[in-house]
Design a protein around this motif. Structure first.
Motif, mmCIF file in Angstrom:
data_model
loop_
_atom_site.group_PDB
_atom_site.id
_atom_site.type_symbol
_atom_site.label_atom_id
_atom_site.label_comp_id
_atom_site.label_asym_id
_atom_site.label_seq_id
_atom_site.Cartn_x
_atom_site.Cartn_y
_atom_site.Cartn_z
ATOM 1 N N LEU A 187 11.467 -4.927 0.846
ATOM 2 C CA LEU A 187 12.543 -4.548 0.068
ATOM 3 C C LEU A 187 11.909 -4.554 -1.548
ATOM 4 C CD1 LEU A 187 15.059 -6.749 1.861
ATOM 5 C CD2 LEU A 187 15.412 -4.254 1.169
ATOM 6 N N PHE A 188 11.209 -5.565 -1.595
ATOM 7 C CA PHE A 188 10.659 -5.846 -3.191
ATOM 8 C C PHE A 188 9.579 -4.499 -3.474
ATOM 9 C CE2 PHE A 188 6.938 -6.591 -6.012
ATOM 10 C CZ PHE A 188 7.581 -7.454 -6.860
ATOM 11 N N TRP A 189 8.831 -4.013 -2.774
ATOM 12 C CA TRP A 189 8.116 -2.951 -3.185
ATOM 13 C C TRP A 189 8.803 -1.699 -3.155
ATOM 14 C CZ3 TRP A 189 4.583 -4.119 -5.958
ATOM 15 C CH2 TRP A 189 3.568 -5.344 -5.697
ATOM 16 N N LEU A 190 10.232 -1.510 -2.315
ATOM 17 C CA LEU A 190 10.959 -0.374 -2.537
ATOM 18 C C LEU A 190 11.498 -0.485 -4.081
ATOM 19 C CD1 LEU A 190 13.118 -0.059 0.826
ATOM 20 C CD2 LEU A 190 11.749 1.648 -0.576
ATOM 21 N N ALA A 191 12.114 -1.590 -4.354
ATOM 22 C CA ALA A 191 12.610 -1.723 -5.634
ATOM 23 C C ALA A 191 11.774 -1.250 -6.831
ATOM 24 C CB ALA A 191 13.022 -2.915 -5.868
ATOM 25 N N GLN A 192 10.555 -1.429 -6.556
ATOM 26 C CA GLN A 192 9.741 -1.184 -7.638
ATOM 27 C C GLN A 192 9.361 0.457 -7.587
ATOM 28 O OE1 GLN A 192 8.413 -3.819 -9.726
ATOM 29 N NE2 GLN A 192 9.727 -4.844 -8.746
ATOM 30 N N ARG A 193 9.279 0.898 -6.627
ATOM 31 C CA ARG A 193 8.825 2.318 -6.496
ATOM 32 C C ARG A 193 10.093 3.268 -6.255
ATOM 33 N NH1 ARG A 193 5.260 5.704 -2.797
ATOM 34 N NH2 ARG A 193 5.981 7.572 -3.571
ATOM 35 N N ALA A 194 11.172 2.992 -5.612
ATOM 36 C CA ALA A 194 12.021 3.946 -5.211
ATOM 37 C C ALA A 194 13.372 4.079 -6.079
ATOM 38 C CB ALA A 194 12.428 3.913 -3.607
ATOM 39 N N GLY A 195 13.735 2.954 -6.758
ATOM 40 C CA GLY A 195 14.937 3.013 -7.686
ATOM 41 C C GLY A 195 16.137 3.399 -6.688
ATOM 42 N N ARG A 196 16.909 4.285 -7.038
ATOM 43 C CA ARG A 196 18.228 4.839 -6.609
ATOM 44 C C ARG A 196 18.163 5.093 -5.043
ATOM 45 N NH1 ARG A 196 20.259 8.058 -10.308
ATOM 46 N NH2 ARG A 196 21.349 6.314 -11.138
ATOM 47 N N LYS A 197 16.921 5.719 -4.565
ATOM 48 C CA LYS A 197 16.851 5.994 -3.055
ATOM 49 C C LYS A 197 16.601 4.468 -2.319
ATOM 50 C CE LYS A 197 13.981 8.458 0.191
ATOM 51 N NZ LYS A 197 13.207 9.470 0.415
ATOM 52 N N ALA A 198 16.161 3.300 -3.108
ATOM 53 C CA ALA A 198 16.209 2.128 -2.340
ATOM 54 C C ALA A 198 17.377 1.301 -2.413
ATOM 55 C CB ALA A 198 14.984 1.297 -3.041
ATOM 56 N N ALA A 228 0.947 -1.254 -0.064
ATOM 57 C CA ALA A 228 -0.136 -0.176 0.147
ATOM 58 C C ALA A 228 0.810 1.173 0.037
ATOM 59 C CB ALA A 228 -1.015 -0.176 1.307
ATOM 60 N N LEU A 229 2.012 1.184 0.846
ATOM 61 C CA LEU A 229 2.677 2.520 0.716
ATOM 62 C C LEU A 229 3.467 2.647 -0.614
ATOM 63 C CD1 LEU A 229 4.618 1.770 4.075
ATOM 64 C CD2 LEU A 229 3.159 3.800 3.756
ATOM 65 N N SER A 230 3.674 1.642 -1.397
ATOM 66 C CA SER A 230 4.423 1.428 -2.533
ATOM 67 C C SER A 230 3.409 2.386 -3.473
ATOM 68 C CB SER A 230 4.682 0.184 -3.316
ATOM 69 O OG SER A 230 3.700 -0.556 -3.767
ATOM 70 N N VAL A 231 2.055 2.215 -3.425
ATOM 71 C CA VAL A 231 0.974 2.900 -4.544
ATOM 72 C C VAL A 231 0.881 4.312 -3.888
ATOM 73 C CG1 VAL A 231 0.222 0.840 -5.189
ATOM 74 C CG2 VAL A 231 -1.074 1.765 -3.409
ATOM 75 N N SER A 232 1.066 4.608 -2.836
ATOM 76 C CA SER A 232 0.740 5.756 -2.302
ATOM 77 C C SER A 232 1.514 6.911 -3.182
ATOM 78 C CB SER A 232 1.191 6.045 -0.825
ATOM 79 O OG SER A 232 1.082 7.446 -0.335
ATOM 80 N N LYS A 233 0.870 7.996 -3.426
ATOM 81 C CA LYS A 233 1.495 9.191 -3.918
ATOM 82 C C LYS A 233 2.240 10.089 -3.025
ATOM 83 C CE LYS A 233 -1.601 9.082 -8.001
ATOM 84 N NZ LYS A 233 -1.844 7.763 -7.693
ATOM 85 N N GLU A 234 2.243 9.885 -1.798
ATOM 86 C CA GLU A 234 3.054 10.615 -0.846
ATOM 87 C C GLU A 234 4.404 10.376 -0.852
ATOM 88 O OE1 GLU A 234 1.310 13.309 1.000
ATOM 89 O OE2 GLU A 234 -0.354 12.564 -0.216
ATOM 90 N N PRO A 235 5.429 11.290 -1.060
ATOM 91 C CA PRO A 235 6.684 11.221 -1.070
ATOM 92 C C PRO A 235 7.321 10.508 0.154
ATOM 93 C CG PRO A 235 6.015 13.447 -1.602
ATOM 94 C CD PRO A 235 4.913 12.528 -0.945
ATOM 95 N N THR A 236 7.032 10.732 1.069
ATOM 96 C CA THR A 236 7.365 10.188 2.470
ATOM 97 C C THR A 236 7.071 8.598 2.703
ATOM 98 O OG1 THR A 236 5.670 10.980 3.821
ATOM 99 C CG2 THR A 236 7.581 12.326 3.482
ATOM 100 N N ALA A 237 6.122 8.151 1.854
ATOM 101 C CA ALA A 237 5.757 6.856 1.898
ATOM 102 C C ALA A 237 7.013 5.701 1.798
ATOM 103 C CB ALA A 237 4.622 6.119 0.911
#
Length: 183
Positions: A98-109, A68-77
């Protein structure tokens, strides 16, 4: 009915959704509500998700919170997903974060994912982190997979990195395998 409430614009919808994620509610309702909190409720939804990530007694619900955090449009998710990947007591939840971080955050993750490969005590979490690297954009993930395959002390983790390199169809992975086979 849950969808209609989640898509309703008023603050009474936030109050209703908050009642649906109380620990005494059914796990399935808490999981479904988590999705809608991330998908449709903005900052108010993010605050409830953060609370769920820290306090829900079910690892299955907390794993859904990571999604759910990965689909949130809020930057601090992303920050909460990083916290979950580091700190959740459940290896399953850490792996999902970790999986959803890779999908969403790229370099930050990337730092969180490689940190899990190096430092998480659970080999299964390390292997999920390697998979997460394979899901990152190729320019970021492939070099990190090569590094893990070359240097990680855990043979299962190295094997996992090599498997995902083989699946990548990336010329750098092929060059890496040629170099190994030549020695």
């Amino acid at each position: 009915a849950l969808t209609a409430i989640a898509l309703h614009a008023g603050p009474e919808a936030d109050r209703a959704l908050e009642s649906f994620v109380a620990p005494q509610q059914r796990e399935s309702l808490r999981r479904q509500t988590a999705f809608w909190l991330g998908a449709a409720r903005g900052a108010a939804g993010l605050e409830l998700l953060k609370r769920m990530a820290r306090n829900d007694p079910s690892a299955n619900v907390r794993a859904q919170v990571a999604f759910a955090l990965s689909v949130s449009k809020e930057p601090t998710a992303v920050d909460e997903m990083i916290r979950m990947a580091h700190d959740d007591e459940s290896a399953h939840v850490r792996g999902q974060a970790l999986f959803w971080l890779a999908q969403r955050a790229g370099r930050k993750a990337a730092g969180t994912i490689t940190g899990a490969i190096e430092n998480d005590p659970d080999t299964e979490v390390k292997k999920k982190a390697v998979f997460a690297l394979s899901q990152m954009p190729k320019d970021e993930g492939v070099p990190k997979l090569i590094e893990v395959a070359q240097n990680n002390r855990n043979p299962e983790v190295r094997k996992q990195a090599m498997f995902w390199l083989g699946q990548s169809s990336d010329p750098r992975a092929l060059a890496f395998f040629e170099k190994i086979l030549a020695h």
